[in-house]
Design a protein around this motif. Structure first.
Motif, PDB file in Angstrom:
ATOM      1  N   GLY A  11     -27.060-122.237   3.811  1.00  0.00           N
ATOM      2  CA  GLY A  11     -27.102-123.112   4.974  1.00  0.00           C
ATOM      3  C   GLY A  11     -27.568-122.356   6.203  1.00  0.00           C
ATOM      4  N   ASP A  12     -26.741-122.360   7.245  1.00  0.00           N
ATOM      5  CA  ASP A  12     -27.130-121.736   8.505  1.00  0.00           C
ATOM      6  C   ASP A  12     -27.228-120.222   8.431  1.00  0.00           C
ATOM      7  OD1 ASP A  12     -27.485-124.041   9.745  1.00  0.00           O
ATOM      8  OD2 ASP A  12     -25.542-124.049  10.808  1.00  0.00           O
ATOM      9  N   ARG A  13     -26.678-119.669   7.391  1.00  0.00           N
ATOM     10  CA  ARG A  13     -26.729-118.198   7.272  1.00  0.00           C
ATOM     11  C   ARG A  13     -28.063-117.724   6.686  1.00  0.00           C
ATOM     12  NH1 ARG A  13     -21.817-118.965   4.150  1.00  0.00           N
ATOM     13  NH2 ARG A  13     -22.947-117.994   2.438  1.00  0.00           N
ATOM     14  N   ARG A  14     -28.878-118.663   6.288  1.00  0.00           N
ATOM     15  CA  ARG A  14     -30.122-118.320   5.609  1.00  0.00           C
ATOM     16  C   ARG A  14     -31.035-117.455   6.491  1.00  0.00           C
ATOM     17  NH1 ARG A  14     -34.593-121.064   5.267  1.00  0.00           N
ATOM     18  NH2 ARG A  14     -33.790-123.004   6.127  1.00  0.00           N
ATOM     19  N   ARG A 371     -27.788-113.927   6.223  1.00  0.00           N
ATOM     20  CA  ARG A 371     -27.646-113.145   7.453  1.00  0.00           C
ATOM     21  C   ARG A 371     -26.304-112.415   7.565  1.00  0.00           C
ATOM     22  NH1 ARG A 371     -28.306-116.397  11.852  1.00  0.00           N
ATOM     23  NH2 ARG A 371     -28.688-118.281  10.651  1.00  0.00           N
ATOM     24  N   HIS A 372     -25.426-112.615   6.573  1.00  0.00           N
ATOM     25  CA  HIS A 372     -24.189-111.808   6.546  1.00  0.00           C
ATOM     26  C   HIS A 372     -24.431-110.420   5.938  1.00  0.00           C
ATOM     27  CE1 HIS A 372     -21.117-115.318   6.948  1.00  0.00           C
ATOM     28  NE2 HIS A 372     -21.913-115.187   7.975  1.00  0.00           N
ATOM     29  N   PHE A 373     -25.544-110.251   5.288  1.00  0.00           N
ATOM     30  CA  PHE A 373     -25.904-108.965   4.685  1.00  0.00           C
ATOM     31  C   PHE A 373     -24.720-108.340   3.941  1.00  0.00           C
ATOM     32  CE2 PHE A 373     -29.269-109.538   7.746  1.00  0.00           C
ATOM     33  CZ  PHE A 373     -30.382-109.163   7.010  1.00  0.00           C
ATOM     34  N   ASP A 374     -24.309-109.042   2.915  1.00  0.00           N
ATOM     35  CA  ASP A 374     -23.174-108.630   2.094  1.00  0.00           C
ATOM     36  C   ASP A 374     -23.359-107.191   1.581  1.00  0.00           C
ATOM     37  OD1 ASP A 374     -21.344-108.338   0.050  1.00  0.00           O
ATOM     38  OD2 ASP A 374     -21.416-110.477  -0.461  1.00  0.00           O
ATOM     39  N   ASP A 375     -22.332-106.375   1.796  1.00  0.00           N
ATOM     40  CA  ASP A 375     -22.410-104.965   1.383  1.00  0.00           C
ATOM     41  C   ASP A 375     -22.603-104.794  -0.121  1.00  0.00           C
ATOM     42  OD1 ASP A 375     -22.236-103.949   3.853  1.00  0.00           O
ATOM     43  OD2 ASP A 375     -20.095-103.419   3.755  1.00  0.00           O
ATOM     44  N   THR A 376     -22.056-105.729  -0.900  1.00  0.00           N
ATOM     45  CA  THR A 376     -22.154-105.545  -2.358  1.00  0.00           C
ATOM     46  C   THR A 376     -23.617-105.656  -2.807  1.00  0.00           C
ATOM     47  OG1 THR A 376     -21.706-107.886  -2.698  1.00  0.00           O
ATOM     48  CG2 THR A 376     -19.823-106.401  -2.870  1.00  0.00           C
ATOM     49  N   LEU A 377     -24.376-106.532  -2.154  1.00  0.00           N
ATOM     50  CA  LEU A 377     -25.800-106.645  -2.494  1.00  0.00           C
ATOM     51  C   LEU A 377     -26.540-105.368  -2.103  1.00  0.00           C
ATOM     52  CD1 LEU A 377     -26.487-110.270  -1.167  1.00  0.00           C
ATOM     53  CD2 LEU A 377     -26.223-109.576  -3.546  1.00  0.00           C
TER      54      LEU A 377
END
Ligand SMILES: Cc1cc2nc3c(=O)[nH]c(=O)nc-3n(C[C@H](O)[C@H](O)[C@H](O)COP(=O)(O)OP(=O)(O)OC[C@H]3O[C@@H](n4cnc5c(N)ncnc54)[C@H](O)[C@@H]3O)c2cc1C
Length: 509
Positions: A11-14, A371-377
C-alpha cells in the motif's frame, strides 16, 4: 482494523521512486530489468555523468547472461548484430599451469554421468583413454577448437541445446539496454551528481543535487557509479574488505586491434610474467587487455607486453584501469543498493563482472523492499552477495595457486601464497577422492571446477569407487562411443563465421 491496514500489500509503504546513479553496463542492466518487471506505477530515473566515462570493458560473458536477456525478451540475433557480438563456448588458458601448456574451461559437460557418477572419474580411471584430453568428450570444447558453432545439435534424432555465451561490445550492449529502458519509461538524466543529501536521523539517502541545480529525490537509490561507490562508500561509508593479498592483479590496459575473417568461438587467456592477457574476438575487432599486478610490473612494460602479444595491429587508444580487489562490506546499506563495480570487483579472469550485476538484480527483485526497508531482507541480500562473491573469488585464486610456474617473482608468490580455507578444503577433497561439490548458491558448477583443477595439473589420488560397478572393457568401449559421438556432433556444426553471417551479422544492421 480496516481492510487497508490488514492488507499484506505494501500500500502506502510501496517504493514509488527509484533513482539509479551511473550509466555503465550495471546502471543500464538494472534500469532495463526494473523497467520490465515494475511496470509504470514506479518511477525509475537514471543519472549519468557526461564528464565521467564508463569502464568500457566487459566484453566476455558466461552462459547465464542468456537468462537475463530472456527476462527482457531480447532478440538474441538482433542484440548480437548491434553489439558486433560472437558466440563463446569457453575460455582457453595458455601458459597458466606451465609454459607451453594450454587447457580449456568449456561451458558444456564432459561425456555423461554414468550410474550417477560424474564422467571425469571414468576418464581418470581409464588406462586406455586418460592419455587423450578430456575435452575430446566435450562438445563445446571440441567445437571451439574446430571453430564451429550451432545453437542446437542433434543426438539420437533429438535437438540438444549447446551451452554458450557471447562476446560483445560492452558499450554497445549498455547503449542497447539504454534504448530498451527509456522506451519502457525510464527517465534518463545526463548530469553530474555533486552532492548527496541524507536524513540527519536515519542516515538514509534523501536526494541528489545535480550540477544543473536540479534536486532528485527518491525512496530507493541504486549505486552503479563504478569503483568509487559514490553513494555506498563516499556517502554511507560502508567499508571494504580487501582481497588483494590473494588476487594480486590490480591494473589493466585494454586496447582493440584488427581482426581478419576468422573469429574463434572462445576467449583466450594468456598468462604473462605478472598477470595475463585476454583476447576476445568480436565481428569487427579483437578486444585485448593485459591484466597485471602493479607491484610486479610497471605500466609502460605492461603496455609493451600487451602490444607484443596482440594478434594484429592496434586500433584505438589504450584504456588504463586500476582497481582494488575485494567487496563492499554491505552491498545493501540503508536505502542504497550497490550493483556493479561499486559493490566490489574480482578481476575479469572468468568473465564474471556482468554476471554479478545480473545476479544482484535478481536478488533485488526477489528481496525487493518497501519503504520500511526490513532488515531481514537487507541481511539476506548481503549474505547471499557475500557468499556468491567468496566462491567466485576462490575459483579465480585456484588459477594462480595451482601453477608450476616460478619463473618470475609474481608466479613464485602465487604458487606459495596462503589461500582461503574454503578453497583449501575444495582442493584437498578433490586431491584425495576426485570429488567436487557445488556449495549453496555457488556460480561455478562441478564441471567448471574440474576443468580448472585438472587443467592446472592437480591429480586426485583416488576416483569414485562406484566406477568399479562397470567392467573395464565396458567402460572403455562406452568412452570410445561417447568420444566418437562428440566428434561427429562437432563435425556436423557450421563454421562459426558462417553461422554469424547467416543469423546475426553486424552488416545486417
Ligand atoms: C579490466 C576489466 C575487464 C573486465 N572484463 C569483463 C568481462 O570480460 N566480462 C564481464 O562480465 N565483466 C568484465 N568486467 C567488469 C565489467 O566491465 C563491469 O562489471 C561492468 O562494466 C559494470 O561497470 P559499472 O556500470 O559498475 O561501472 P562504470 O562502467 O564505471 O560506470 C559508472 C557510471 O557511473 C557514472 N557516474 C560516476 N560518478 C557519477 C556522478 N558523480 N554523477 C553522475 N554519474 C556518475 C559514470 O558516468 C558512469 O556512467 C571488467 C572490468 C574491468 C575493470
Amino acid at each position: 482494523m480496516s481492510n487497508q491496514e490488514n492488507s499484506l500489500y505494501s500500500g502506502d509503504r510501496r517504493i514509488r521512486n527509484i533513482v539509479i546513479v551511473g550509466g555503465g553496463s550495471a546502471g543500464w542492466m538494472t534500469a532495463a530489468a526494473l523497467a520490465k518487471v515494475m511496470g509504470h506505477h514506479t518511477s525509475i530515473t537514471l543519472i549519468e555523468s557526461a564528464d565521467i566515462g564508463t569502464v568500457s570493458v566487459g566484453e566476455a560473458t558466461i552462459p547465464n547472461i542468456r537468462a537475463f536477456n530472456q527476462l527482457l525478451e531480447l532478440n538474441e540475433d538482433e542484440l548480437l548484430a548491434k553489439t558486433q557480438g560472437t558466440f563463446k563456448l569457453g575460455i582457453e588458458f595458455v601458459d597458466w599451469y606451465e609454459k607451453d601448456h594450454a587447457y580449456m574451461h568449456p561451458f558444456g559437460p564432459y561425456g555423461q554421468n554414468l550410474s550417477g557418477v560424474p564422467f571425469h572419474h571414468y576418464w581418470l580411471g581409464s588406462s586406455e583413454h586418460a592419455g587423450a584430453p578430456i575435452t575430446d568428450w566435450c562438445l563445446e570444447a571440441t567445437a571451439a577448437y574446430q571453430g564451429k558453432f550451432e545453437r542446437y545439435t542433434r543426438q539420437r534424432g533429438r535437438p540438444v541445446p549447446t551451452n554458450y555465451a557471447f562476446h560483445f561490445n560492452a558499450v554497445a550492449y549498455a547503449a542497447y539496454l539504454a534504448d530498451y529502458a527509456v522506451d519502457r519509461g525510464v527517465k534518463r538524466i545526463i548530469d553530474h551528481v555533486d552532492e548527496v543529501r541524507t536524513s540527519k536521523d536515519s542516515g538514509f539517502i534523501q536526494s541528489l543535487m545535480l550540477s544543473s541545480g536540479q534536486e532528485i529525490a527518491g525512496d530507493l537509490f541504486i549505486d552503479c557509479s563504478g569503483f568509487k561507490g559514490l553513494l555506498i562508500e563516499q556517502t554511507l561509508h560502508t567499508g571494504f574488505e580487501d582481497w588483494h593479498h590473494w588476487l594480486l592483479c590490480d591494473s589493466a590496459i585494454a586496447q582493440p586491434c584488427a581482426i581478419g575473417d576468422h573469429y574463434p568461438p572462445y576467449t583466450r587467456s594468456l598468462a604473462q610474467e605478472a598477470g595475463w592477457q585476454w583476447q576476445i574476438p568480436l565481428q569487427n575487432r579483437w578486444g585485448n587487455g593485459h591484466v597485471y599486478a602493479s607491484a610486479f610490473l610497471e605500466q609502460d612494460k605492461a603496455l609493451n607486453v600487451l602490444h607484443a602479444n596482440m594478434p594484429d595491429t592496434p586500433t584505438g587508444d589504450p584504456n588504463y584501469l586500476h582497481w582494488r580487489t575485494g567487496r563492499r562490506r554491505q552491498a545493501w546499506n540503508k536505502n542504497c543498493i550497490a550493483i556493479g563495480l561499486s559493490a566490489g570487483f574480482l578481476e575479469p579472469l572468468e568473465s564474471t563482472g556482468l554476471h554479478l550485476v545480473q545476479s544482484a538484480i535478481s536478488r533485488l527483485l526477489s528481496l525487493f523492499p518497501d519503504r520500511h526497508f526490513d532488515d531481514t531482507l537487507r541481511n539476506k541480500f548481503n549474505q547471499y552477495s557475500r557468499e556468491e562473491l567468496e566462491r567466485i573469488r576462490d575459483f579465480i585464486i585456484l588459477h594462480y595457486k595451482a601453477t608450476r610456474r616460478t619463473d618470475t617473482d609474481f608466479w613464485a608468490y602465487c604458487a606459495n601464497m596462503d589461500i582461503p580455507d574454503s578453497l583449501s578444503e575444495k582442493i584437498e577433497l578433490y586431491r584425495h577422492s576426485g570429488r567436487i561439490f557445488r556449495e549453496n548458491l555457488e556460480l561455478f558448477s562441478e564441471i567448471s571446477w574440474f576443468s580448472v583443477l585438472n587443467g592446472q595439473g592437480i591429480k586426485p589420488n583416488a576416483i569414485h569407487p562406484l566406477t568399479e560397478g562397470m567392467q573395464v572393457a565396458e567402460r572403455d568401449s562406452l568412452l570410445s562411443q561417447l568420444k566418437t559421438q562428440t566428434q561427429q556432433q562437432a563435425q556436423a556444426m557450421s563454421c562459426h563465421q558462417a553461422y554469424i553471417k547467416q543469423h546475426c551479422s553486424m552488416e545486417s544492421q
